[in-house]
Design a protein around this motif. Structure first.
Motif, PDB file in Angstrom:
ATOM      1  N   VAL A 143      -6.595   5.010   3.456  1.00  0.00           N
ATOM      2  CA  VAL A 143      -5.027   5.232   3.532  1.00  0.00           C
ATOM      3  C   VAL A 143      -4.340   3.947   3.240  1.00  0.00           C
ATOM      4  O   VAL A 143      -3.453   3.745   2.558  1.00  0.00           O
ATOM      5  N   LEU A 144      -4.744   2.773   3.999  1.00  0.00           N
ATOM      6  CA  LEU A 144      -3.931   1.698   3.750  1.00  0.00           C
ATOM      7  C   LEU A 144      -4.172   1.096   2.212  1.00  0.00           C
ATOM      8  O   LEU A 144      -3.151   0.384   1.766  1.00  0.00           O
ATOM      9  N   ARG A 145      -5.155   1.402   1.572  1.00  0.00           N
ATOM     10  CA  ARG A 145      -5.423   0.823   0.351  1.00  0.00           C
ATOM     11  C   ARG A 145      -4.641   1.803  -0.642  1.00  0.00           C
ATOM     12  O   ARG A 145      -4.130   1.282  -1.629  1.00  0.00           O
ATOM     13  N   TRP A 146      -4.642   3.160  -0.463  1.00  0.00           N
ATOM     14  CA  TRP A 146      -3.917   4.219  -1.253  1.00  0.00           C
ATOM     15  C   TRP A 146      -2.372   3.923  -1.140  1.00  0.00           C
ATOM     16  O   TRP A 146      -1.619   4.043  -2.014  1.00  0.00           O
ATOM     17  N   ALA A 147      -2.157   3.644   0.280  1.00  0.00           N
ATOM     18  CA  ALA A 147      -0.343   3.117   0.081  1.00  0.00           C
ATOM     19  C   ALA A 147      -0.300   1.772  -0.237  1.00  0.00           C
ATOM     20  O   ALA A 147       0.892   1.510  -0.299  1.00  0.00           O
ATOM     21  N   ASP A 148      -1.277   1.003  -0.460  1.00  0.00           N
ATOM     22  CA  ASP A 148      -0.811  -0.362  -1.323  1.00  0.00           C
ATOM     23  C   ASP A 148       0.032  -1.134  -0.182  1.00  0.00           C
ATOM     24  O   ASP A 148       1.082  -1.531  -0.501  1.00  0.00           O
ATOM     25  N   VAL A 149      -0.278  -1.174   1.038  1.00  0.00           N
ATOM     26  CA  VAL A 149       0.271  -1.936   1.954  1.00  0.00           C
ATOM     27  C   VAL A 149       0.279  -3.485   1.599  1.00  0.00           C
ATOM     28  O   VAL A 149      -0.789  -3.808   1.570  1.00  0.00           O
ATOM     29  N   PRO A 150       1.610  -4.224   1.403  1.00  0.00           N
ATOM     30  CA  PRO A 150       1.356  -5.578   0.914  1.00  0.00           C
ATOM     31  C   PRO A 150       0.446  -6.308   2.059  1.00  0.00           C
ATOM     32  O   PRO A 150       0.507  -6.195   3.208  1.00  0.00           O
ATOM     33  N   VAL A 151      -0.396  -7.178   1.367  1.00  0.00           N
ATOM     34  CA  VAL A 151      -1.379  -8.299   2.117  1.00  0.00           C
ATOM     35  C   VAL A 151      -2.678  -7.310   2.578  1.00  0.00           C
ATOM     36  O   VAL A 151      -3.768  -7.574   2.494  1.00  0.00           O
ATOM     37  N   ILE A 152      -1.974  -6.174   3.544  1.00  0.00           N
ATOM     38  CA  ILE A 152      -2.931  -5.754   4.158  1.00  0.00           C
ATOM     39  C   ILE A 152      -4.067  -4.887   3.258  1.00  0.00           C
ATOM     40  O   ILE A 152      -5.337  -4.848   3.498  1.00  0.00           O
ATOM     41  N   ALA A 153      -3.432  -4.348   2.279  1.00  0.00           N
ATOM     42  CA  ALA A 153      -4.367  -3.436   1.264  1.00  0.00           C
ATOM     43  C   ALA A 153      -5.376  -4.417   0.883  1.00  0.00           C
ATOM     44  O   ALA A 153      -6.494  -4.365   0.597  1.00  0.00           O
ATOM     45  N   ARG A 154      -5.132  -5.817   0.532  1.00  0.00           N
ATOM     46  CA  ARG A 154      -5.857  -6.758  -0.293  1.00  0.00           C
ATOM     47  C   ARG A 154      -7.037  -7.282   0.943  1.00  0.00           C
ATOM     48  O   ARG A 154      -8.151  -7.472   0.589  1.00  0.00           O
TER      49      ARG A 154
ATOM     50  N   ARG B 285     -11.072   7.372  -0.552  1.00  0.00           N
ATOM     51  CA  ARG B 285     -10.297   6.540  -1.448  1.00  0.00           C
ATOM     52  C   ARG B 285     -10.284   7.388  -2.856  1.00  0.00           C
ATOM     53  O   ARG B 285      -9.157   7.258  -3.536  1.00  0.00           O
ATOM     54  N   ALA B 286     -11.429   7.505  -3.401  1.00  0.00           N
ATOM     55  CA  ALA B 286     -11.705   8.255  -4.580  1.00  0.00           C
ATOM     56  C   ALA B 286     -11.001   9.396  -4.612  1.00  0.00           C
ATOM     57  O   ALA B 286     -10.267  10.010  -5.351  1.00  0.00           O
TER      58      ALA B 286
END
Length: 215
Positions: free
Chosen positions: A36-47, A102-103
Motif C-alpha cells: 500500500v505504501l508503494r501503491w500510494a507512492d508516499v514520498p521517500v517512504i515508497a522508495r 502490489r501487482a
C-alpha cells in the motif's frame, strides 16, 4: 524406524507448521502494508520500501537467518534460534507478499476508487470496502504459492539448530545408517501440509464464486 523416531518426525512437523503459520500470519499484513505504501507512492517512504523489498527478495533465506542470528547479539539484542527463525521467515515472506499484493493493486481500476471518493467515503473505508476485497481475490493464488514455498524452505532453519521435519529426518538417518525411511516419512508429512493450503485456496475461491453468483 522405531516409534520414537516417528514421534521425533511428528515433533518436527509441529515445528514446521507452527513456524510457517507464524511467518504467514505476520508476513501477510506486513506485506500488504508495504504494498500500500508503494501503491500510494508516499514520498521517500515508497522508495525506502522499494529498496527494502528488493534487498530482501535478493537475499537467500539462509543468509538472512545467519545474519540475524549472529549479528543481532553483537549489537546487544539477544535472540534465540526460534526467534531468529520467525524473524527471518517474516522478513522474507513479507517482501515477496508485498510484490504479490502490489501487482493486484497496480491492476486495480482507479476509477472505482475515485468514484467512492466522490461520494464522500474516507480513504480507510474505500480501501476496506472497495479495494481490499478485490485485490484479495486477485492475489490469492500468488499468496498461496508463496505460503507453499515458505513451508518448503523451512529446512534452512536447521542451520541455527531448529529441528523441523527435514532436520529430524537427517538425524534419524544418521543414527540408523538408513536415511531412506525417514526421508520417505518426511515427504509424506510435507505433502498433506501443502495440500491443505491448496485445498483452502480452492475452498475460498468456491465461496467467492458462490457469493458472486448469489449477488
Amino acid at each position: 524406524m522405531t516409534g520414537g523416531d516417528i514421534l521425533a518426525m511428528l515433533g518436527g512437523a509441529v515445528v514446521t507448521v507452527t513456524l510457517s503459520l507464524v511467518g504467514i500470519l505476520i508476513g501477510l499484513p506486513i506485506g500488504l502494508g508495504l504494498a500500500v505504501l508503494r501503491w500510494a507512492d508516499v514520498p521517500v517512504i515508497a522508495r525506502i520500501v522499494a529498496v527494502y523489498v528488493s534487498i530482501l527478495r535478493a537475499t537467500p533465506l539462509v543468509t538472512l537467518l545467519l545474519l540475524l542470528f549472529f549479528a543481532l547479539p553483537n549489537i546487544g539484542i539477544a535472540i534465540g534460534p526460534i526467534s531468529a527463525a520467525i524473524l527471518a521467515l517474516v522478513m522474507n515472506t513479507a517482501a515477496f507478499n508485498c510484490e504479490v499484493w502490489r501487482a493486484s493493486l497496480m491492476n486495480f481500476p482507479r476509477d472505482q476508487y475515485e468514484a467512492a471518493q466522490s461520494v464522500g467515503m474516507t480513504a480507510a473505508l474505500r480501501f476496506r470496502r472497495i479495494v481490499l476485497p478485490q485485490i484479495a481475490r486477485a492475489s490469492l493464488p500468488g499468496l498461496v504459492n508463496e505460503m507453499s514455498l515458505l513451508i518448503k524452505v523451512t529446512p534452512v532453519l536447521a542451520v541455527v539448530g531448529v529441528v523441523d521435519i527435514t532436520r529430524a529426518a537427517v538425524r534419524i538417518g544418521a543414527e540408523t545408517y538408513d536415511p531412506l525411511p525417514p526421508f520417505l516419512v518426511a515427504v509424506a508429512l510435507y505433502a498433506p501440509i501443502v495440500f491443505a493450503l491448496v485445498s483452502l485456496q480452492r475452498w475460498i475461491e468456491r465461496r467467492q464464486l458462490m457469493a458472486e453468483a448469489a449477488a
